[in-house]
Design a protein around this motif. Sequence first.
Motif, PDB file in Angstrom:
ATOM      1  N   SER A  55       0.814  -1.075   0.078  1.00 22.12           N
ATOM      2  CA  SER A  55      -0.076  -0.010  -0.060  1.00 22.12           C
ATOM      3  C   SER A  55       0.861   1.194  -0.048  1.00 22.12           C
ATOM      4  O   SER A  55       1.991   1.033   0.148  1.00 22.12           O
ATOM      5  CB  SER A  55      -0.896  -0.022   1.173  1.00 22.12           C
ATOM      6  N   LEU A 101      -3.889  -2.750  -5.645  1.00 22.01           N
ATOM      7  CA  LEU A 101      -4.341  -1.769  -4.988  1.00 22.01           C
ATOM      8  C   LEU A 101      -4.559  -0.289  -5.859  1.00 22.01           C
ATOM      9  O   LEU A 101      -3.763  -0.238  -6.657  1.00 22.01           O
ATOM     10  CB  LEU A 101      -3.606  -1.244  -3.743  1.00 22.01           C
ATOM     11  N   ASP A 105      -5.911   2.986  -2.151  1.00 22.48           N
ATOM     12  CA  ASP A 105      -5.674   1.841  -1.368  1.00 22.48           C
ATOM     13  C   ASP A 105      -6.861   0.931  -1.373  1.00 22.48           C
ATOM     14  O   ASP A 105      -6.706   0.082  -0.336  1.00 22.48           O
ATOM     15  CB  ASP A 105      -4.952   1.975   0.031  1.00 22.48           C
TER      16      ASP A 105
END
Length: 214
Positions: A55, A101, A105
């Motif tokens: 992320s 992602l 995110d």
Amino acid sequence: SSGINAEWPLRRGTADDAQSYLRKRESSDDHHLPKKQRLAAGEVELNGPRGVEISSDGLVVVADTTNHCIKVFSREGLYLRTIGQEGAGAGELRTPSGVSLDTADNVYVTDTELHRITVYRITGHYITSFGTKGSGKGEFLFPSDIAVDKCDNVFVSDCDNNRVQVFDKEGKYIRRIMVEWQTGAHLKKPLGVAVDVRGNVCVCDTGNHKVWLL
């Protein structure tokens, strides 16, 4: 070093460690999750993981394929939460293989045996699913991998349909990638897909033992 701890992902934190970490990163969605899902810091076993993504703030998101879920770890390897569980209902998974992602995110998962894409917030909250079993536009046969570009377009390696399909972030079909138009070749069992910052698409053409940069 700023990299992941060498013991990752075998390092186990305590429930107090996880609770403290989660309090720092907790969003408005976390209160929807079961307490045991937010605090079970010791459950870090993986079984046949196939996909991984990182992320924007360094969390490690793993497609824990044979356990039919997604697991999220801190950059140090501390288990934070499990996303999804085995089943065929909304927000459930069966043999998830690929994970990617978007710019917010949000977590996009190839739900391989259910022939669909399932989307969650990184906190674990289920957002939506799209796709169904078939060979038409927006349908899948064992989707194996997924990539999201900087514009949040979603690229899906549709393995048994021998193609890559492209969708917008809402799951609306845009197009399929036509390798044969450019090369005269046809994809065969594409298992991997990636997109670079310039929008170039890289496809693992597994059945033809090639990698295409398109």
